[in-house]
Scaffold this motif. Structure first.
Motif, short mmCIF file in Angstrom:
data_model
loop_
_atom_site.label_atom_id
_atom_site.label_comp_id
_atom_site.label_asym_id
_atom_site.label_seq_id
_atom_site.Cartn_x
_atom_site.Cartn_y
_atom_site.Cartn_z
N TYR A 43 23.33 7.67 -10.48
CA TYR A 43 24.03 7.83 -9.21
C TYR A 43 23.05 8.24 -8.12
N GLN A 44 22.13 9.15 -8.45
CA GLN A 44 21.15 9.61 -7.46
C GLN A 44 20.24 8.47 -7.01
N GLN A 45 19.79 7.65 -7.96
CA GLN A 45 18.93 6.52 -7.61
C GLN A 45 19.69 5.55 -6.70
N ALA A 46 20.95 5.27 -7.04
CA ALA A 46 21.75 4.37 -6.21
C ALA A 46 21.95 4.96 -4.82
N ALA A 47 22.17 6.26 -4.74
CA ALA A 47 22.33 6.92 -3.44
C ALA A 47 21.05 6.80 -2.62
N MET A 86 33.85 -8.21 -3.30
CA MET A 86 34.35 -6.84 -3.11
C MET A 86 34.06 -6.40 -1.67
N PRO A 87 34.84 -5.46 -1.16
CA PRO A 87 34.55 -4.95 0.18
C PRO A 87 33.13 -4.40 0.26
N ASP A 88 32.60 -4.37 1.48
CA ASP A 88 31.22 -3.91 1.71
C ASP A 88 30.91 -2.62 0.98
N GLY A 89 29.77 -2.58 0.36
CA GLY A 89 29.31 -1.38 -0.32
C GLY A 89 29.71 -1.28 -1.77
N LEU A 90 30.91 -1.72 -2.09
CA LEU A 90 31.39 -1.60 -3.47
C LEU A 90 30.58 -2.45 -4.43
N SER A 91 30.31 -3.68 -4.04
CA SER A 91 29.59 -4.58 -4.95
C SER A 91 28.17 -4.09 -5.18
N SER A 92 27.53 -3.58 -4.17
CA SER A 92 26.16 -3.08 -4.33
C SER A 92 26.13 -1.89 -5.27
N MET A 93 27.06 -0.96 -5.09
CA MET A 93 27.11 0.21 -5.97
C MET A 93 27.40 -0.21 -7.41
N PHE A 94 28.35 -1.11 -7.57
CA PHE A 94 28.71 -1.58 -8.91
C PHE A 94 27.50 -2.22 -9.58
N LEU A 95 26.80 -3.07 -8.87
CA LEU A 95 25.63 -3.74 -9.42
C LEU A 95 24.54 -2.73 -9.77
N LEU A 96 24.23 -1.84 -8.86
CA LEU A 96 23.15 -0.88 -9.10
C LEU A 96 23.42 0.02 -10.30
N HIS A 110 0.82 -1.21 0.00
CA HIS A 110 0.00 0.00 0.00
C HIS A 110 0.85 1.27 0.00
N GLN A 111 2.14 1.16 0.38
CA GLN A 111 3.03 2.31 0.39
C GLN A 111 3.63 2.60 -0.99
N TRP A 112 3.54 1.64 -1.89
CA TRP A 112 4.09 1.83 -3.24
C TRP A 112 3.15 2.75 -4.00
N SER A 113 3.65 3.89 -4.39
CA SER A 113 2.82 4.91 -5.04
C SER A 113 2.65 4.67 -6.52
N GLY A 114 3.44 3.80 -7.09
CA GLY A 114 3.37 3.56 -8.53
C GLY A 114 4.22 4.52 -9.32
N GLU A 115 4.86 5.46 -8.65
CA GLU A 115 5.73 6.42 -9.32
C GLU A 115 7.18 5.97 -9.21
N GLY A 116 7.97 6.28 -10.22
CA GLY A 116 9.37 5.87 -10.21
C GLY A 116 9.51 4.41 -10.57
N ARG A 117 10.68 3.87 -10.32
CA ARG A 117 10.96 2.48 -10.66
C ARG A 117 10.65 1.59 -9.46
N LEU A 118 9.84 0.58 -9.71
CA LEU A 118 9.51 -0.38 -8.66
C LEU A 118 10.77 -1.00 -8.09
N GLU A 119 11.72 -1.33 -8.96
CA GLU A 119 12.93 -1.99 -8.48
C GLU A 119 13.71 -1.10 -7.51
N SER A 120 13.66 0.20 -7.69
CA SER A 120 14.34 1.10 -6.74
C SER A 120 13.71 0.97 -5.36
N TRP A 121 12.38 0.92 -5.32
CA TRP A 121 11.68 0.78 -4.05
C TRP A 121 12.01 -0.58 -3.42
N ILE A 122 12.02 -1.63 -4.24
CA ILE A 122 12.32 -2.98 -3.74
C ILE A 122 13.77 -3.05 -3.24
#
Length: 169
Positions: free
Chosen positions: A132-136, A114-124, A51-63
């Protein structure tokens, strides 16, 4: 009783995101089994908070944001993970110690190792195509951290390219 259309669409779209969500979860957890538990918890959380998903933006970003929040919540409940933190030189040295033949599974492991954080940023950013803003926003960090971590991750792979020929199977 029939569920609202938005819940049904959310569940359908969530199923389509599962492979990418699992990859992201592996970058957070580092192990497939722990990542699978995280994916399950995130799916339950997404359905419960649909119910919190507004339908705006990318669903995957919210997930992905839910996944990061779930991982943070779970991390607080268990012992702090002993993480390997290092500088670019340490990453390059570790990369040189890996085997010469690189297959797709090895690439996935290299990203996850990869060290913590690096792999997530690389993947995103580099794999999933988020800005960059979406990943942030997903990771709950300033854009400057995204830029820094992504640069380090890219240097990591540049170092691998000079020491490891890539074989496609």
């Amino acid at each position: 009783m029939r569920q609202p259309a938005t819940t049904i669409d959310l569940r359908r779209d969530l199923v389509g995101l599962l492979p990418r969500l699992r990859r992201f979860a592996i970058t957070l957890a580092g192990e497939a089994a722990v990542a699978d538990e995280l994916v399950q918890a995130v799916c339950q959380r997404a359905i419960a908070k649909g119910h919190q998903w507004s339908g705006e933006g990318r669903l995957e970003s919210w997930i992905y944001t839910l996944a990061r929040q779930q991982w943070t919540d779970d991390s607080r409940k268990r012992k702090p993970k002993a993480s390997v933190r290092g500088n670019v030189t340490d990453i390059r040295e570790a990369a040189r110690e890996r085997s010469a033949a690189v297959d797709p599974d090895a690439i996935h492991r290299m990203i996850a190792d990869m060290p913590d954080g690096l792999s997530s940023m690389f993947l995103l950013v580099d794999v999933e195509g988020h800005s960059y803003q979406q990943a942030a926003d997903i990771m709950g960090t300033p854009v400057a951290n995204v830029v820094s971590q992504l640069a380090t991750a890219r240097l990591h792979f540049a170092g691998l390219a000079s020491t490891h020929p890539i074989h496609r199977y």
